[in-house]
Write a protein that holds these residues in place. Structure first.
Motif, PDB file in Angstrom:
ATOM      1  N   THR A 130      65.236  17.291  90.290  1.00 23.85           N
ATOM      2  CA  THR A 130      66.680  17.108  90.269  1.00 23.85           C
ATOM      3  C   THR A 130      67.166  17.112  88.818  1.00 23.85           C
ATOM      4  N   GLU A 131      68.484  17.173  88.648  1.00 22.26           N
ATOM      5  CA  GLU A 131      69.032  17.139  87.296  1.00 22.26           C
ATOM      6  C   GLU A 131      68.673  15.824  86.593  1.00 22.26           C
ATOM      7  N   ARG A 132      68.748  14.725  87.333  1.00 16.96           N
ATOM      8  CA  ARG A 132      68.360  13.436  86.744  1.00 16.96           C
ATOM      9  C   ARG A 132      66.901  13.462  86.308  1.00 16.96           C
ATOM     10  N   GLU A 133      66.030  14.006  87.152  1.00 18.69           N
ATOM     11  CA  GLU A 133      64.608  14.022  86.820  1.00 18.69           C
ATOM     12  C   GLU A 133      64.323  14.894  85.602  1.00 18.69           C
ATOM     13  N   ILE A 134      65.051  15.989  85.450  1.00 16.18           N
ATOM     14  CA  ILE A 134      64.859  16.836  84.266  1.00 16.18           C
ATOM     15  C   ILE A 134      65.194  16.058  83.002  1.00 16.18           C
ATOM     16  N   VAL A 135      66.297  15.325  83.027  1.00 15.26           N
ATOM     17  CA  VAL A 135      66.659  14.513  81.863  1.00 15.26           C
ATOM     18  C   VAL A 135      65.607  13.445  81.618  1.00 15.26           C
ATOM     19  N   GLU A 136      65.083  12.858  82.685  1.00 14.75           N
ATOM     20  CA  GLU A 136      64.051  11.820  82.528  1.00 14.75           C
ATOM     21  C   GLU A 136      62.767  12.402  81.955  1.00 14.75           C
ATOM     22  N   VAL A 137      62.396  13.617  82.365  1.00 15.14           N
ATOM     23  CA  VAL A 137      61.230  14.276  81.762  1.00 15.14           C
ATOM     24  C   VAL A 137      61.424  14.409  80.254  1.00 15.14           C
ATOM     25  N   LEU A 138      62.607  14.848  79.839  1.00 15.27           N
ATOM     26  CA  LEU A 138      62.881  15.007  78.414  1.00 15.27           C
ATOM     27  C   LEU A 138      62.814  13.668  77.687  1.00 15.27           C
ATOM     28  N   GLN A 139      63.307  12.608  78.325  1.00 11.25           N
ATOM     29  CA  GLN A 139      63.266  11.292  77.699  1.00 11.25           C
ATOM     30  C   GLN A 139      61.844  10.770  77.584  1.00 11.25           C
ATOM     31  N   VAL A 140      61.057  10.938  78.639  1.00  9.69           N
ATOM     32  CA  VAL A 140      59.660  10.491  78.583  1.00  9.69           C
ATOM     33  C   VAL A 140      58.895  11.282  77.529  1.00  9.69           C
ATOM     34  N   ALA A 141      59.115  12.599  77.498  1.00 12.34           N
ATOM     35  CA  ALA A 141      58.432  13.429  76.502  1.00 12.34           C
ATOM     36  C   ALA A 141      58.807  13.000  75.082  1.00 12.34           C
ATOM     37  N   GLY A 142      60.087  12.759  74.853  1.00 15.03           N
ATOM     38  CA  GLY A 142      60.520  12.340  73.527  1.00 15.03           C
ATOM     39  C   GLY A 142      59.983  10.985  73.140  1.00 15.03           C
ATOM     40  N   TYR A 143      59.959  10.061  74.099  1.00 19.83           N
ATOM     41  CA  TYR A 143      59.424   8.729  73.823  1.00 19.83           C
ATOM     42  C   TYR A 143      57.955   8.804  73.420  1.00 19.83           C
ATOM     43  N   TYR A 144      57.168   9.553  74.194  1.00 20.19           N
ATOM     44  CA  TYR A 144      55.735   9.593  73.907  1.00 20.19           C
ATOM     45  C   TYR A 144      55.406  10.473  72.715  1.00 20.19           C
ATOM     46  N   TRP A 145      56.301  11.395  72.360  1.00 18.72           N
ATOM     47  CA  TRP A 145      56.127  12.102  71.085  1.00 18.72           C
ATOM     48  C   TRP A 145      56.227  11.101  69.946  1.00 18.72           C
ATOM     49  N   SER A 146      57.251  10.254  69.979  1.00 14.20           N
ATOM     50  CA  SER A 146      57.411   9.225  68.953  1.00 14.20           C
ATOM     51  C   SER A 146      56.234   8.266  68.951  1.00 14.20           C
ATOM     52  N   PHE A 147      55.866   7.805  70.138  1.00  8.65           N
ATOM     53  CA  PHE A 147      54.712   6.930  70.333  1.00  8.65           C
ATOM     54  C   PHE A 147      53.476   7.565  69.698  1.00  8.65           C
ATOM     55  N   GLY A 148      53.254   8.847  70.016  1.00  9.47           N
ATOM     56  CA  GLY A 148      52.082   9.545  69.511  1.00  9.47           C
ATOM     57  C   GLY A 148      52.068   9.665  68.003  1.00  9.47           C
ATOM     58  N   ARG A 149      53.221   9.949  67.424  1.00  7.02           N
ATOM     59  CA  ARG A 149      53.265  10.120  65.970  1.00  7.02           C
ATOM     60  C   ARG A 149      53.061   8.805  65.227  1.00  7.02           C
ATOM     61  N   VAL A 150      53.518   7.699  65.787  1.00  9.50           N
ATOM     62  CA  VAL A 150      53.192   6.398  65.183  1.00  9.50           C
ATOM     63  C   VAL A 150      51.674   6.226  65.151  1.00  9.50           C
ATOM     64  N   CYS A 151      51.024   6.607  66.247  1.00  6.17           N
ATOM     65  CA  CYS A 151      49.559   6.450  66.336  1.00  6.17           C
ATOM     66  C   CYS A 151      48.822   7.384  65.394  1.00  6.17           C
ATOM     67  N   THR A 152      49.221   8.667  65.365  1.00  5.43           N
ATOM     68  CA  THR A 152      48.447   9.630  64.580  1.00  5.43           C
ATOM     69  C   THR A 152      48.718   9.522  63.092  1.00  5.43           C
ATOM     70  N   VAL A 153      49.948   9.236  62.710  1.00  8.59           N
ATOM     71  CA  VAL A 153      50.273   9.135  61.279  1.00  8.59           C
ATOM     72  C   VAL A 153      49.731   7.840  60.682  1.00  8.59           C
ATOM     73  N   LEU A 154      49.772   6.763  61.458  1.00  6.30           N
ATOM     74  CA  LEU A 154      49.343   5.464  60.944  1.00  6.30           C
ATOM     75  C   LEU A 154      47.918   5.110  61.349  1.00  6.30           C
ATOM     76  N   ASP A 155      47.225   6.041  62.028  1.00  6.28           N
ATOM     77  CA  ASP A 155      45.825   5.832  62.423  1.00  6.28           C
ATOM     78  C   ASP A 155      45.635   4.550  63.227  1.00  6.28           C
ATOM     79  N   VAL A 156      46.467   4.370  64.238  1.00  4.14           N
ATOM     80  CA  VAL A 156      46.331   3.198  65.102  1.00  4.14           C
ATOM     81  C   VAL A 156      45.010   3.295  65.856  1.00  4.14           C
ATOM     82  N   GLU A 157      44.299   2.196  65.910  1.00  2.00           N
ATOM     83  CA  GLU A 157      42.988   2.156  66.551  1.00  2.00           C
ATOM     84  C   GLU A 157      43.091   2.538  68.025  1.00  2.00           C
ATOM     85  N   VAL A 158      42.244   3.455  68.472  1.00  2.00           N
ATOM     86  CA  VAL A 158      42.233   3.865  69.872  1.00  2.00           C
ATOM     87  C   VAL A 158      41.580   2.767  70.694  1.00  2.00           C
ATOM     88  N   THR A 159      42.286   2.302  71.692  1.00  2.00           N
ATOM     89  CA  THR A 159      41.764   1.253  72.555  1.00  2.00           C
ATOM     90  C   THR A 159      42.408   1.387  73.913  1.00  2.00           C
TER      91      THR A 159
END
Length: 208
Positions: free
Chosen positions: A140-169
């Protein structure tokens, strides 16, 4: 080794410290706490993505695993392998995402469209009309927007981890939404993840 040390607890405001006391000992949360003004809304947004989306749990996990692969973030992948399994994503699908075999015939049409769309969102500023039309067949249109929001959130999440070398656990077990123990929207435990379970969206089977 992480590039930043844990913040000094004495510098964390009382309201933030009380909020974080509800959460498991997550190294990413500790890293995010350096920004005391944003750590609470960042975590609350994660809670919303596990309790307030129309997007089904299985689809959400496909998006997160794809973002983890295309941002090179093992932290996110490690956290979400067990959660994605609990939501109905089998090992073969997880392997195809890791191998970037986005057009593999073993992927159902729904999975293929969603994974390809997410990968393109991470890699490029826009997506083709053809790919967008494929996704609109299932979401649905709502779900498409939610996919974009989840993708953007986890992109940010991921970059905090990869740039700052957060311990994998692996802080959270199978089926446990991350960051769900504190105040905020209830997790989607009432909306079971595996395809076909009560509350799951028909889109996960490609029959939307």
């Amino acid at each position: 080794m992480p590039r930043l040390t844990d913040p000094d607890p004495r510098t964390v405001p009382d309201d933030v410290r009380e909020f974080l006391a509800f959460l498991p000992p997550d190294p990413l949360v500790r890293m995010l706490t350096h920004s005391t003004g944003t750590v609470k809304p960042f975590i609350q947004l994660a809670k919303a993505q596990f309790g307030s989306l129309e997007l089904p749990a299985r689809a959400r996990e496909l998006v997160i695993l794809t973002v983890a692969e295309y941002t090179g973030c093992e932290f996110v992948a490690a956290q979400h392998r067990p959660m994605s399994a609990a939501a109905g994503v089998d090992e073969r699908t997880r392997r195809l995402i890791r191998d970037r075999e986005l057009d593999h015939p073993d992927l159902p049409a729904f999975d293929r469209a969603l994974i390809r769309f997410t990968a393109e969102v991470v890699r490029r500023p826009t997506v083709s009309d053809e790919l967008f039309d494929q996704v609109r067949r299932f979401l649905t249109e709502r779900e498409i927007v939610e996919v974009l929001q989840v993708a953007g959130y986890y992109w940010s999440f991921g970059r905090v981890c990869t740039v700052l070398d957060v311990e994998v656990t692996e802080v959270y077990g199978a089926g446990e939404p991350p960051l769900s123990d504190g105040p905020g929207p209830a997790p989607d435990a009432a909306r079971p993840g595996p395809a076909g379970a009560p509350g799951e969206h028909r889109g996960d089977t490609g029959a939307h």
